[in-house]
Design a protein around this motif. Structure first.
Motif, mmCIF file in Angstrom:
data_model
loop_
_atom_site.group_PDB
_atom_site.id
_atom_site.type_symbol
_atom_site.label_atom_id
_atom_site.label_comp_id
_atom_site.label_asym_id
_atom_site.label_seq_id
_atom_site.Cartn_x
_atom_site.Cartn_y
_atom_site.Cartn_z
ATOM 1 N N LEU A 38 10.511 88.285 82.235
ATOM 2 C CA LEU A 38 9.392 88.600 81.220
ATOM 3 C C LEU A 38 9.774 89.164 79.882
ATOM 4 O O LEU A 38 9.590 88.846 79.061
ATOM 5 C CB LEU A 38 7.854 88.711 82.182
ATOM 6 N N GLN B 232 3.168 93.991 81.861
ATOM 7 C CA GLN B 232 4.217 92.979 82.039
ATOM 8 C C GLN B 232 4.348 92.631 83.514
ATOM 9 O O GLN B 232 4.603 91.641 84.246
ATOM 10 C CB GLN B 232 5.567 93.243 81.382
ATOM 11 N N ALA C 201 3.742 89.243 85.234
ATOM 12 C CA ALA C 201 4.821 88.528 85.706
ATOM 13 C C ALA C 201 4.474 88.123 87.361
ATOM 14 O O ALA C 201 5.086 87.174 87.968
ATOM 15 C CB ALA C 201 6.127 89.479 85.784
#
Length: 75
Positions: A36, A22, A26
């Motif tokens: 996110l 992530q 991001a």
């Protein structure tokens, strides 16, 4: 499954297909990791602007985020 859940599932699938965390996605999409995360959980609504940014970053068409999973055959 509603569209927000469909978006969340597809976002996670597309990110994992790239083997990105992530944090990596991001950063590349210039959004916060916490935002996110909430998108992937389906707790936040996403704007068209962010869909475009994520699609560009993941090199997919924006429509990929809204494709519903194929229905399984009943046996």
């Amino acid at each position: 499954m509603d569209l927000r859940e469909t978006f969340a599932t597809n976002l996670r699938r597309l990110r994992n297909a790239r083997r990105w965390s992530q944090d990596e996605l991001a950063f590349e999409a210039d959004i916060s990791r916490s935002y996110l995360s909430k998108l992937e959980k389906g707790t936040y609504y996403v704007s068209i602007k962010i869909i475009g940014r994520l699609a560009d970053t993941l090199d997919v068409e924006p429509a990929e985020f809204l494709k519903r999973p194929a229905k399984r055959a009943v046996r």
